[in-house]
Scaffold this motif. Structure first.
Motif, PDB file in Angstrom:
ATOM      1  N   LEU A  48       0.720  -1.325   0.023  1.00 10.72           N
ATOM      2  CA  LEU A  48      -0.080   0.021   0.106  1.00 10.72           C
ATOM      3  C   LEU A  48       0.948   1.329   0.055  1.00 10.72           C
ATOM      4  CD1 LEU A  48      -2.506  -1.142   2.763  1.00 10.72           C
ATOM      5  CD2 LEU A  48      -3.089  -0.708   0.326  1.00 10.72           C
ATOM      6  N   ASP A  49       0.307   2.216  -0.688  1.00 12.84           N
ATOM      7  CA  ASP A  49       0.866   3.638  -0.716  1.00 12.84           C
ATOM      8  C   ASP A  49       0.246   4.681  -0.272  1.00 12.84           C
ATOM      9  OD1 ASP A  49       3.302   2.566  -1.507  1.00 12.84           O
ATOM     10  OD2 ASP A  49       2.971   2.948  -3.824  1.00 12.84           O
ATOM     11  N   THR A  50       0.594   5.719   0.475  1.00  6.18           N
ATOM     12  CA  THR A  50      -0.051   6.667   0.726  1.00  6.18           C
ATOM     13  C   THR A  50       0.905   7.949   0.581  1.00  6.18           C
ATOM     14  OG1 THR A  50      -1.387   7.982   2.390  1.00  6.18           O
ATOM     15  CG2 THR A  50       0.581   6.474   3.263  1.00  6.18           C
ATOM     16  N   PHE A  51       0.506   9.335   0.382  1.00 11.80           N
ATOM     17  CA  PHE A  51       1.142  10.420   0.355  1.00 11.80           C
ATOM     18  C   PHE A  51       0.750  11.310   1.629  1.00 11.80           C
ATOM     19  CE2 PHE A  51       1.530  10.453  -4.465  1.00 11.80           C
ATOM     20  CZ  PHE A  51       2.143   9.410  -4.676  1.00 11.80           C
ATOM     21  N   GLY A  52      -0.159  10.766   2.251  1.00 10.50           N
ATOM     22  CA  GLY A  52      -0.689  11.171   3.530  1.00 10.50           C
ATOM     23  C   GLY A  52      -1.454  12.610   3.142  1.00 10.50           C
ATOM     24  N   ASP A  53      -2.377  12.117   2.627  1.00  4.87           N
ATOM     25  CA  ASP A  53      -3.602  13.238   1.635  1.00  4.87           C
ATOM     26  C   ASP A  53      -4.004  13.839   2.959  1.00  4.87           C
ATOM     27  OD1 ASP A  53      -2.926  10.945  -0.073  1.00  4.87           O
ATOM     28  OD2 ASP A  53      -3.855  12.028  -1.314  1.00  4.87           O
ATOM     29  N   ILE A  54      -4.441  15.314   2.916  1.00  2.00           N
ATOM     30  CA  ILE A  54      -5.401  15.736   3.841  1.00  2.00           C
ATOM     31  C   ILE A  54      -6.594  15.716   3.370  1.00  2.00           C
ATOM     32  CG2 ILE A  54      -5.884  18.012   4.632  1.00  2.00           C
ATOM     33  CD1 ILE A  54      -3.250  17.337   5.372  1.00  2.00           C
ATOM     34  N   THR A  55      -7.323  14.751   4.455  1.00  5.96           N
ATOM     35  CA  THR A  55      -8.622  14.252   4.311  1.00  5.96           C
ATOM     36  C   THR A  55      -9.812  15.202   4.748  1.00  5.96           C
ATOM     37  OG1 THR A  55      -8.709  12.670   6.210  1.00  5.96           O
ATOM     38  CG2 THR A  55      -7.821  11.883   4.220  1.00  5.96           C
ATOM     39  N   VAL A  56     -11.026  14.881   5.016  1.00  4.48           N
ATOM     40  CA  VAL A  56     -12.097  15.484   5.495  1.00  4.48           C
ATOM     41  C   VAL A  56     -12.594  14.367   6.654  1.00  4.48           C
ATOM     42  CG1 VAL A  56     -12.597  16.897   3.435  1.00  4.48           C
ATOM     43  CG2 VAL A  56     -13.904  14.617   4.040  1.00  4.48           C
ATOM     44  N   ASP A  57     -12.980  15.272   7.636  1.00  3.88           N
ATOM     45  CA  ASP A  57     -13.671  14.548   8.756  1.00  3.88           C
ATOM     46  C   ASP A  57     -15.343  14.045   8.599  1.00  3.88           C
ATOM     47  OD1 ASP A  57     -15.180  16.789   9.411  1.00  3.88           O
ATOM     48  OD2 ASP A  57     -13.766  17.245  11.109  1.00  3.88           O
ATOM     49  N   GLU A  58     -15.872  13.485   9.618  1.00  2.00           N
ATOM     50  CA  GLU A  58     -17.329  13.139   9.363  1.00  2.00           C
ATOM     51  C   GLU A  58     -18.253  14.237   9.186  1.00  2.00           C
ATOM     52  OE1 GLU A  58     -16.196  13.476  13.541  1.00  2.00           O
ATOM     53  OE2 GLU A  58     -15.358  12.410  11.616  1.00  2.00           O
ATOM     54  N   ARG A  59     -17.731  15.478   9.325  1.00  5.25           N
ATOM     55  CA  ARG A  59     -18.606  16.902   9.093  1.00  5.25           C
ATOM     56  C   ARG A  59     -18.294  17.196   7.783  1.00  5.25           C
ATOM     57  NH1 ARG A  59     -16.293  17.242  14.235  1.00  5.25           N
ATOM     58  NH2 ARG A  59     -15.025  18.939  13.428  1.00  5.25           N
ATOM     59  N   GLY A  60     -17.500  16.815   7.047  1.00  3.63           N
ATOM     60  CA  GLY A  60     -16.757  17.213   5.797  1.00  3.63           C
ATOM     61  C   GLY A  60     -15.723  18.281   5.863  1.00  3.63           C
ATOM     62  N   GLU A  61     -15.063  18.428   7.184  1.00  4.61           N
ATOM     63  CA  GLU A  61     -14.287  19.573   7.174  1.00  4.61           C
ATOM     64  C   GLU A  61     -12.779  18.873   7.121  1.00  4.61           C
ATOM     65  OE1 GLU A  61     -15.137  21.586  10.977  1.00  4.61           O
ATOM     66  OE2 GLU A  61     -16.887  22.050  10.306  1.00  4.61           O
ATOM     67  N   ARG A  62     -11.829  19.938   6.569  1.00  4.63           N
ATOM     68  CA  ARG A  62     -10.593  19.207   6.497  1.00  4.63           C
ATOM     69  C   ARG A  62      -9.785  18.765   7.699  1.00  4.63           C
ATOM     70  NH1 ARG A  62      -7.061  20.560   1.968  1.00  4.63           N
ATOM     71  NH2 ARG A  62      -5.564  21.279   3.234  1.00  4.63           N
ATOM     72  N   VAL A  63      -9.119  17.868   7.843  1.00  5.82           N
ATOM     73  CA  VAL A  63      -8.450  17.673   9.242  1.00  5.82           C
ATOM     74  C   VAL A  63      -6.962  18.354   9.375  1.00  5.82           C
ATOM     75  CG1 VAL A  63      -9.551  15.408   9.340  1.00  5.82           C
ATOM     76  CG2 VAL A  63      -7.275  15.435   8.432  1.00  5.82           C
ATOM     77  N   SER A  64      -6.478  18.582  10.133  1.00  3.50           N
ATOM     78  CA  SER A  64      -5.153  19.180  10.250  1.00  3.50           C
ATOM     79  C   SER A  64      -3.937  18.201   9.695  1.00  3.50           C
ATOM     80  CB  SER A  64      -4.874  19.745  11.709  1.00  3.50           C
ATOM     81  OG  SER A  64      -4.378  18.455  12.334  1.00  3.50           O
ATOM     82  N   GLY A  65      -2.795  18.919   9.206  1.00  9.09           N
ATOM     83  CA  GLY A  65      -1.815  17.907   8.891  1.00  9.09           C
ATOM     84  C   GLY A  65      -1.339  16.843   9.986  1.00  9.09           C
ATOM     85  N   ALA A  66      -1.375  17.697  11.275  1.00  7.35           N
ATOM     86  CA  ALA A  66      -0.845  16.616  12.395  1.00  7.35           C
ATOM     87  C   ALA A  66      -1.891  15.375  12.374  1.00  7.35           C
ATOM     88  CB  ALA A  66      -0.976  17.457  13.534  1.00  7.35           C
ATOM     89  N   GLN A  67      -3.315  15.878  12.403  1.00  8.17           N
ATOM     90  CA  GLN A  67      -4.211  14.512  12.349  1.00  8.17           C
ATOM     91  C   GLN A  67      -3.965  13.604  11.333  1.00  8.17           C
ATOM     92  OE1 GLN A  67      -6.337  14.139  15.131  1.00  8.17           O
ATOM     93  NE2 GLN A  67      -6.428  12.062  14.135  1.00  8.17           N
ATOM     94  N   ALA A  68      -3.910  14.261  10.161  1.00 13.83           N
ATOM     95  CA  ALA A  68      -3.703  13.355   8.989  1.00 13.83           C
ATOM     96  C   ALA A  68      -2.579  12.387   9.118  1.00 13.83           C
ATOM     97  CB  ALA A  68      -3.221  14.037   7.579  1.00 13.83           C
ATOM     98  N   ILE A  69      -1.443  12.780   9.750  1.00 15.97           N
ATOM     99  CA  ILE A  69      -0.146  11.953  10.129  1.00 15.97           C
ATOM    100  C   ILE A  69      -0.686  11.028  11.070  1.00 15.97           C
ATOM    101  CG2 ILE A  69       1.976  12.028  10.829  1.00 15.97           C
ATOM    102  CD1 ILE A  69       2.649  14.470   9.546  1.00 15.97           C
TER     103      ILE A  69
END
Length: 343
Positions: free
Chosen positions: A8-29
């Motif tokens: 599996l590969d990932t670039f550590g994409d900045i995703t959205v949470d259950e409310r549709g809001e972007r998570v922080s870079g720290a949370q993505a890591i």
């Protein structure tokens, strides 16, 4: 027959949470670490973490993330989905991966590339007009460092070395690949220096890369170097059904392509393009475990690959869906692929 490795590969994409809001870079890591732990538990062979220096991705220092993964896991191999060697120093890169090899007890590997994104060049003071020379010279130097003997080297893009020794030494070397996106010159260079060939197939049918596989084998024969495995890196997403996987994956692919496309002059992403890419002639491996496994097995046969890495994180697709995708990859897709390949 050697069993194909499935990673599996990932670039550590900045995703959205259950409310549709972007998570922080720290949370993505932190989410990425949980995904990697799950991959280890599910029997995945490899986890690759990419290097980027832009707002869509959280990971700019993959070796630090990989060290955390190595300390939390037991068997999964850990490495980069790409290390942008052109804008880094080969000595420092080798030292970092030798350290990662120690932490992981020999599970470390590196995929070296020129980088399809150019943000690291101005960030670290490199001139894009030196794009080819930077990679050629740094790959040559890295190849010498892999021998773990004192190195004498001279080039034009960094200071010369005279009998320079690099530490720490590894216990069994570092497995290394070169990421190639479709340049014949890159294929020949990979063969010349004795690296594994990692094909980044992010558009169109895998079969169009067969000439590069054949070129790699011809170059190995003519140069007299030792053949290394051929790997494939392609995006995808897995859910319980095809329809669920497609509906979950599309918004992330759309966001990712439109954000990057604004910088590169791409047309807006569309459902039609997505539907084409998830089909047999496309490069997206999205669907149910059975659908994804069938497509992976076909690609492995077509290219004679020894490794397939699914880029499972794409754009804004949320952490919960990524965790389910990782789970299904390990518990369903990998056994199905092995069965289809007769392993």
């Amino acid at each position: 027959m050697t069993a194909v490795e499935l990673g599996l590969d990932t670039f550590g994409d900045i995703t959205v949470d259950e409310r549709g809001e972007r998570v922080s870079g720290a949370q993505a890591i932190r989410n990425l670490l949980a995904q990697a732990e799950l991959a280890d538990q599910m029997g995945v062979d490899f986890i690759g973490v990419g290097e980027h220096h832009r707002a869509e991705y959280a990971v700019s220092s993959p070796e630090i993330v990989l060290s955390a993964i190595a300390a939390r896991t037991e068997r999964i191999r850990v490495g980069t989905a790409v290390t942008v060697l052109s804008s880094d120093d080969p000595v420092r890169v080798y030292e970092r991966f030798a350290t990662l090899a120690a932490i992981s007890e020999g599970r470390a590997e590196v995929i070296l590339g020129r980088g399809s994104f150019i943000e690291s060049f101005p960030l670290f003071g490199f001139d894009l007009s030196d794009y080819e020379t930077l990679f050629e010279e740094r790959l040559e130097l890295f190849s010498l460092l892999r021998q773990e003997k004192p190195v004498t080297w001279q080039g034009t893009t960094r200071p010369a070395l005279q009998q320079a020794d690099v530490f720490p030494k590894t216990e069994a070397g570092i497995r290394a690949w070169v990421g190639v996106g479709g340049s014949p010159e890159s294929v020949i260079r990979t063969a010349r220096y004795g690296y594994g060939l990692m094909l980044a197939i992010i558009g169109g049918p895998a079969a169009r890369f067969r000439p590069y596989v054949d070129l790699y084998h011809r170059a190995i024969g003519e140069l007299g170097t030792e053949a290394q495995p051929i790997g494939i890196h392609s995006p995808g997403h897995i859910a319980d059904t095809d329809e669920q996987a497609w509906e979950e994956a599309y918004p992330g692919f759309e966001a990712q392509n439109n954000t990057i496309g604004r910088d590169r002059g791409w047309p807006p992403y569309s459902r039609m393009r997505f539907q084409h890419e998830i089909g047999p002639e496309g490069s997206i491996y999205a669907g149910s475990p059975e659908t994804v496994a069938r497509k992976i097995a076909d690609t492995v046969r077509t290219l004679g690959a020894g490794r397939f890495d699914l880029k499972y994180a794409n754009g804004t697709l949320g952490h919960d869906k990524l965790m389910r995708s990782v789970e299904l990859y390990g518990t369903k897709v990998i056994p199905l692929v092995r069965e289809m390949l007769g392993e």
